[in-house]
Write a protein that holds these residues in place. Structure first.
Motif, short mmCIF file in Angstrom:
data_model
loop_
_atom_site.label_atom_id
_atom_site.label_comp_id
_atom_site.label_asym_id
_atom_site.label_seq_id
_atom_site.Cartn_x
_atom_site.Cartn_y
_atom_site.Cartn_z
N ASN A 282 0.37 0.43 1.84
CA ASN A 282 0.11 0.19 3.26
C ASN A 282 -0.21 1.52 3.93
N LEU A 283 -1.47 1.69 4.31
CA LEU A 283 -1.94 2.94 4.91
C LEU A 283 -1.94 2.80 6.43
N VAL B 283 1.67 6.62 4.47
CA VAL B 283 1.34 5.60 3.47
C VAL B 283 2.65 5.08 2.87
N ALA B 284 2.76 3.78 2.77
CA ALA B 284 3.91 3.17 2.10
C ALA B 284 3.51 2.80 0.68
N THR B 285 4.29 3.23 -0.28
CA THR B 285 4.04 2.90 -1.68
C THR B 285 4.59 1.52 -2.00
N THR B 286 4.29 1.06 -3.20
CA THR B 286 4.77 -0.27 -3.62
C THR B 286 6.29 -0.35 -3.58
N ALA B 287 6.95 0.69 -4.08
CA ALA B 287 8.42 0.67 -4.10
C ALA B 287 8.99 0.68 -2.70
N GLU B 288 8.38 1.44 -1.79
CA GLU B 288 8.86 1.50 -0.41
C GLU B 288 8.68 0.16 0.29
N LEU B 289 7.61 -0.56 -0.05
CA LEU B 289 7.37 -1.87 0.56
C LEU B 289 8.36 -2.91 0.03
N ARG B 290 8.83 -2.74 -1.19
CA ARG B 290 9.89 -3.61 -1.70
C ARG B 290 11.22 -3.29 -1.02
N LEU B 291 11.45 -2.00 -0.79
CA LEU B 291 12.69 -1.57 -0.15
C LEU B 291 12.75 -1.98 1.31
N ALA B 292 11.60 -1.85 2.00
CA ALA B 292 11.53 -2.16 3.44
C ALA B 292 10.18 -2.80 3.73
N THR C 45 6.98 -1.64 6.12
CA THR C 45 7.00 -0.23 6.50
C THR C 45 5.64 0.43 6.27
N VAL C 46 5.40 1.50 7.00
CA VAL C 46 4.19 2.31 6.75
C VAL C 46 4.56 3.59 6.00
N GLY C 47 5.80 3.68 5.55
CA GLY C 47 6.16 4.70 4.58
C GLY C 47 6.42 6.09 5.11
N ARG C 48 5.80 7.07 4.44
CA ARG C 48 6.03 8.47 4.73
C ARG C 48 4.68 9.19 4.85
N PRO C 49 4.66 10.37 5.50
CA PRO C 49 3.40 11.11 5.60
C PRO C 49 2.99 11.70 4.26
N PRO C 50 1.69 11.75 3.98
CA PRO C 50 1.22 12.41 2.76
C PRO C 50 1.23 13.93 2.93
N VAL C 51 0.84 14.63 1.89
CA VAL C 51 0.81 16.09 1.92
C VAL C 51 0.00 16.58 3.13
N GLY D 263 14.58 6.73 5.95
CA GLY D 263 13.60 7.72 6.37
C GLY D 263 12.19 7.19 6.38
N LEU D 264 12.03 5.86 6.27
CA LEU D 264 10.72 5.23 6.26
C LEU D 264 10.30 4.88 7.69
N LEU D 265 9.01 5.03 7.95
CA LEU D 265 8.48 4.80 9.29
C LEU D 265 8.13 3.33 9.49
#
Length: 548
Positions: A350-351, A362-371, A374-380, A439-441
């Motif tokens: 999820n970008l 960006v939320a990764t697959t694991a983060e989307l399962r966890l929450a 979510t839109v995840g965490r910032p990239p580099v 810590g997920l957005l």
């Protein structure tokens, strides 16, 4: 002393960002440390002919016979696409369009659009990417504002092109054969078949690109970029495993930020882009199966329509090669997030970002399962911050604030001279957000969507996400409307699921069972469909907010 300390801290962060981005680019294959000459050539080209022209030219040199794009007319290799771009660039220059001028394109996703995107850079012209959902008035106003000197358009948009001043050069990028081509107007197919395919002399610098905002609140603004950091691609590949020398089905419109960015990175990695002029859920599945595609780029509403086909239809198509589904453009409900991964496996990313701030998280697959949702965490190179209405920094778990972003793809302002609000180097997204206990957005909606009802703050997106879980609801939108007693109240617009007949009382009872009483919509309106733009974003201003 404080300002000096702050400046030193920022400088250290910049060095750390650069090192981190380089590692990401090498890891992804976008940079080859064993071939510095190739890297220098790529960087130089990006500065002179832009990202589109450079990735196509690179592909034509490194793998000319590899597939670059597949559309309704078949497939073009990188060598063929580069030759088409050269022919168009030479034609534009020979037609008297001066370098540094602005040309516009209004086209659906097909070879003509990619040819135009690459040719503009090669010719030293700035390209304004027009919205395929434009009405005539909007189209003319934006073309005038951007000072367009030539318009490239699909035949279906001929009525829009006819409204432009006669001195503007016109080229038809896709012919349906449903209306005659005007006298004196050439087709792109003719130009690429008969034109000069030699590489034009490189301009001194890239003329830039204008991508329009979604226009959900009025006339779309032009977000200009005349410089593109080589680290911009790292924002994508840091958290999304884009395939290399594979295939990506892109159904998110390429004229907008997400489709444009994902196509660019996919092309830089030598992938073939499979595109459809109009989204069709079953044809998308067929394309994934036929091309053994590893990646799908879409918007949430498209995934919703794919899932609506049902398990039996989905099972007819072999999507076992699919490793990555990237979505962006509108909110991902927790319900849809879980349903997609339950159907296709843990492949969803999820970008979150915008035309202005580029990629924020960006939320990764694991983060989307966890929450889920979510839109995840910032990239580099990315950093996020929450501020209150007075500009004070907000910290804490599940504390809402206005979301601001800083990353390696800075926005240069709108073409009308305006800019977004900036605090301490962070740019406003216009969204309200919070960080959860992991810590997920999470995005809670637009900052101007929040309403105060009876003294309580209410965010319509929270109610929308809850109603999206209801089995009798196919689509939903919630807005605030004026109320004499409470100041504002919620109004829910419901698209019922096929063969379902929910009542207003059913809708209200579902909300009341899960949320506070003041979050229950006072009005429930059933509609056949919701107004959405071509990127799937809900156009709330088109929903009736007056008396029913």
């Amino acid at each position: 002393m404080v300002s000096v300390t702050s400046a030193v801290g920022t400088a250290v962060e910049s060095v750390q960002d650069a090192v981190g981005a380089l590692k990401v680019l090498v890891r992804s294959g976008l940079l080859n440390p064993t071939n510095p000459k190739e890297t220098l050539t790529t960087v130089k080209r990006a500065k002179t002919i832009g990202p589109c022209g450079s990735v196509v030219a690179h592909g034509a040199e490194e793998y000319p016979d590899a597939g670059a794009i597949a559309d309704e007319k078949g497939e073009l290799t990188y060598g063929e696409l580069d030759a088409h771009a050269n022919a168009l660039a030479n034609h534009l220059l020979a037609s008297g369009i001066e370098r540094g001028s602005v040309i516009g394109v209004i086209a659906r996703d097909h070879r003509g659009l990619l040819t135009t995107m690459s040719a503009a850079g090669k010719a030293g012209l700035r390209l304004a990417m027009m919205n395929t959902g434009f009405g005539k008035t909007q189209f003319v106003e934006v073309a005038e504002r951007e000072k367009v000197t030539a318009m490239l358009y699909d035949e279906e948009f001929g009525d829009l092109a006819d409204a432009l001043p006669p001195e503007i050069l016109r080229i038809v990028t896709w012919v349906d054969g449903k209306r005659p081509i005007p006298d004196g107007v050439r087709t792109l197919e003719d130009i690429t078949a008969t034109g000069d395919t030699s590489t034009p002399a490189e301009p001194d610098e890239w003329a830039g690109l204008v991508i329009l905002t979604s226009g959900t609140t009025g006339l779309p603004k032009g977000a200009q970029r005349t410089k593109l950091s080589p680290f911009s691609s790292a924002l994508i590949v840091d958290r999304i495993p884009v395939p290399r020398r594979g295939t990506a089905v892109i159904v998110s419109p390429i004229f907008h930020s997400t489709g444009f960015a994902l196509w660019g990175v996919a092309a830089a990695l030598g992938n073939k882009a499979v595109v459809l002029r109009r989204f069709d859920p079953e044809k998308t599945l067929a394309a994934l199966a036929e091309h053994r595609a590893e990646m799908l780029v879409a918007v949430p509403t498209m995934l919703h329509r794919i899932l609506a086909l049902g398990p039996e239809t989905i099972a007819k198509y072999d999507t076992s090669a699919l490793r990555v589904i990237v979505i962006a453009g509108s909110a991902l409900s927790p319900t849809l997030s879980e349903a997609v991964q339950d159907t296709f496996g843990d492949v969803l990313y999820n970008l979150y970002g915008s035309t202005e701030v580029a990629i924020a998280s960006v939320a990764t697959t694991a983060e989307l399962r966890l929450a889920p949702g979510t839109v995840g965490r910032p990239p580099v190179t990315g950093r996020l911050a929450l501020f209150d209405d007075e500009g004070n920094r907000i910290h804490g778990t599940n504390v809402r604030g206005r979301l601001f972003v800083r990353n390696g793809a800075p926005f240069e302002g709108y073409t009308d001279g305006r800019n977004k609000e900036i605090i301490d180097g962070y740019m406003s997204t216009g969204d309200m957000a919070r960080f959860d206990e992991h810590g997920l957005l999470h995005i809670d909606g637009r900052d101007d969507d929040m309403i105060v009802s009876g003294g309580e703050n209410v965010y319509p997106l929270e109610v929308e996400n809850l109603l999206a879980e209801h089995p009798d609801i196919d689509d939903v939108a919630v807005i605030g409307v004026d109320d004499d007693e409470f100041g504002k109240r919620l109004r829910a617009f419901i698209v019922a699921a096929p063969r379902a007949n929910p009542t207003p009382d059913d809708i209200k009872a579902h909300v009341k069972a899960h949320l506070a009483r003041y979050k229950v919509p006072r009005d429930v309106v059933f509609v056949d469909e919701l107004p959405r733009n071509p990127t799937g974003k809900l156009v709330r201003r088109l929903l009736p907010a007056g008396p029913l």
